[in-house]
Design an enzyme around this catalytic site. Structure first.
Site, short mmCIF file in Angstrom:
data_model
loop_
_atom_site.label_atom_id
_atom_site.label_comp_id
_atom_site.label_asym_id
_atom_site.label_seq_id
_atom_site.Cartn_x
_atom_site.Cartn_y
_atom_site.Cartn_z
NE ARG A 1 8.57 34.35 52.96
CZ ARG A 1 9.07 34.07 52.01
NH1 ARG A 1 8.22 33.27 51.27
NH2 ARG A 1 10.35 34.10 51.68
CB CYS B 1 9.94 27.68 46.14
SG CYS B 1 10.75 28.58 47.62
#
Ligand code: XMP
Length: 497
Positions: A413, A317
């Site tokens: 997302r 991430c």
């Protein structure tokens, strides 16, 4: 001695798992007394607290099947068409045997041109339709085909296949399959698996049965639904088109749906929760992701059965760097669990798990299960083939917010708009080969049990109660973290088990 969680987490710091350490408690029971069974959602129980992440380099059919066999659950990703996602669910649920084979099918009029047609399978299965949707007519093994004369090899399969309708039932257990192979002393080293209506759904090989014998015995039972099939989850987004996708997934037998969003506290998610709860009142629904108490409160009020916690803590991430939002995962899990526990909504600590100690920390800080990406992505059950990089066997692992993944569609997302500029919130990388999850997850669970024993917790529920009463924690300084890892050696071998 040490701090209560309440005191430690109210000082304004964003702590990660590595920042904190628990002070040991009192051991009054053997390690085998520790029970890791838990809840995924208000209505779904698991015998181990492990969930595989809905990422396209982590969870498709093989991973979902294996996670259910282990007593956890897999969430099939949605970075594909809805029919592909539904097919992954069906394949995962189609048989009880822990390893999927992906057999090669042909129709009786087809021909085999070279060994490549076997695609590394020991045999080709012949069915009327040439795919898995009909009953078995016969098969051709590699050995059999190689022994044919050049002239015979040019004939259609019907001319030389071994005519056999021999198959085992989809729900045969390991001992029945072992018995099948033992009874048949001939050369056949595979057996087709027949589904509920007699169609061929998979195949089991002798090698796979042997492989399973070398793995730890799985105790605690797999995650089965009321219909006797493995439970499987699936992710969707919050776009209008996801309503149609959901219809496909429910038809395919999805037991739980995860609303996949990096920032779940949105009008889109709340409206989707309301729609799903109204349209499919029986379906379990996990919302998220959230990291704060007020985000969690909104989704709980909207009606979720489980909550996914984490923003920017995943190994791939970059959300915290790109968007300046997120939270250290230990703080996020503790804070959200303190509100979710009041409404008895189980929470899933998502991302940032790289060892068994992180799982102990997540569960003790209030999570009921952990969701993992990188920890599982190097396994044989993860999608994709192994590659060799700098002399090491690796598998590709990519963030669903990486440009590469978003090009395939996962930008939903991140509430991206396909017509606008794409901003990456994740990277593409590789992780080391770890072998089968059927082997390393049981070892990991044993390590988690030892952590629980050191704390004096017999169960996940027990750990949550300890957190609210006698458990004490401290923050580790940078030097304490170095001291807590291997240090001062010229070299060492890293073999977890
Ligand atoms: P681990 O640490 O287990 O994390 O590899 C997996 C979790 O990371 C999230 N995820 C992302 N987060 N950008 C992000 O900010 C991404 O590209 C990305 N892809 C996955 C997700 O919650 C997953 O379960």
């Amino acid at each position: 001695d040490g701090f209560t969680a309440k005191n430690l987490f109210r000082q304004g710091y964003s702590y990660t798992y590595d920042d904190v350490i628990f002070l040991p408690g009192y051991i009054g029971f053997p390690v085998d007394k520790v029970d890791l069974s838990t809840k995924l959602t208000s209505n779904i129980s698991l015998s181990i607290p492990c969930v595989s992440s809905p990422m396209d380099t982590v969870t498709e059919s093989s991973m979902a099947r294996a996670m259910a066999v282990l007593g956890g659950i897999g969430i099939i990703h949605s970075n594909c068409s809805s029919s592909e996602q539904a097919a992954y669910i069906r394949a995962a649920k189609a048989g009880h045997f822990p390893i999927l084979s992906n057999p090669v099918f042909r129709s009786p009029s087809d021909r085999i041109y070279s060994l490549d047609d076997f695609e590394s399978s020991p045999c080709i299965l012949v069915t009327q339709s040439g795919d898995s949707n009909s009953e078995l007519m016969g098969y051709v093994s590699q050995l059999h085909w190689m022994e044919l004369t050049d002239g015979d090899k040019e004939a259609p399969l019907i001319d030389y296949m071994v005519k056999s309708a021999d198959a085992i039932a989809w729900n045969s257990d390991l001992s029945e399959i072992v018995q099948y192979f033992n009874e048949d002393g001939s050369k056949i080293d595979f057996v087709p698996v027949a589904g509920k209506s007699g169609e061929i759904v998979d195949m089991v090989t002798r090698d796979d049965v042997e492989r399973l014998r070398g793995y730890p015995r799985i105790v605690g039972g797999g995650t089965l639904g009321a219909d006797g099939e493995w439970m499987v989850g699936a992710s969707i987004g919050t776009r209008e088109s996801d309503k149609e996708r959901l219809e496909h997934l429910v038809k395919a037998g999805a037991n739980v749906v995860v609303l996949d969003s990096s920032q779940g506290n949105s009008i889109y998610q709340i409206e989707m929760i309301k729609y799903i709860k109204k349209t499919y009142p029986e379906l379990d629904l996990i919302g998220g992701n959230v990291v704060t108490m007020s985000q969690a409160d909104n989704l709980i009020k909207a009606g979720v059965d489980g909550l996914r916690i984490g923003m920017g803590s995943g190994s791939i991430c970059t959300t915290q760097e790109v968007c300046a939002v997120g939270r250290g995962q230990a703080t996020a899990v503790y804070k959200v669990s303190s509100i979710a526990s009041q409404s008895k909504v189980p929470i899933i600590a998502d991302g940032g798990i790289s060892n068994s100690g992180h799982i102990v920390k997540a569960l003790t800080l209030g999570a009921s299960s952990v969701m993992m990406g990188s920890f599982l992505a190097g396994s044989s059950e993860a999608p994709g083939a192994y590659m060799v990089q700098n002399g090491q066997r690796v598998k590709r692992y990519r963030g669903m917010g990486s440009l590469e993944a978003m090009t395939k569609g996962s930008d939903a997302r991140y509430l991206g708009d396909t017509t606008k500029l794409k901003i990456a919130q994740g990277v593409v990388g590789a992780v080391a080969d770890k072998g089968s999850v059927l082997k390393f997850v049981p070892y990991t669970m044993q390590a988690v049990k030892q952590g629980f024993q050191d704390l004096g917790a017999c169960s996940v529920q027990d750990a949550h109660e300890l957190l609210a009463s006698t458990l004490r924690l401290e923050v580790r300084t940078g030097a304490a973290q170095v001291e807590g890892g291997v240090h001062g050696l010229v070299s060492f071998e890293k073999k977890p088990f």
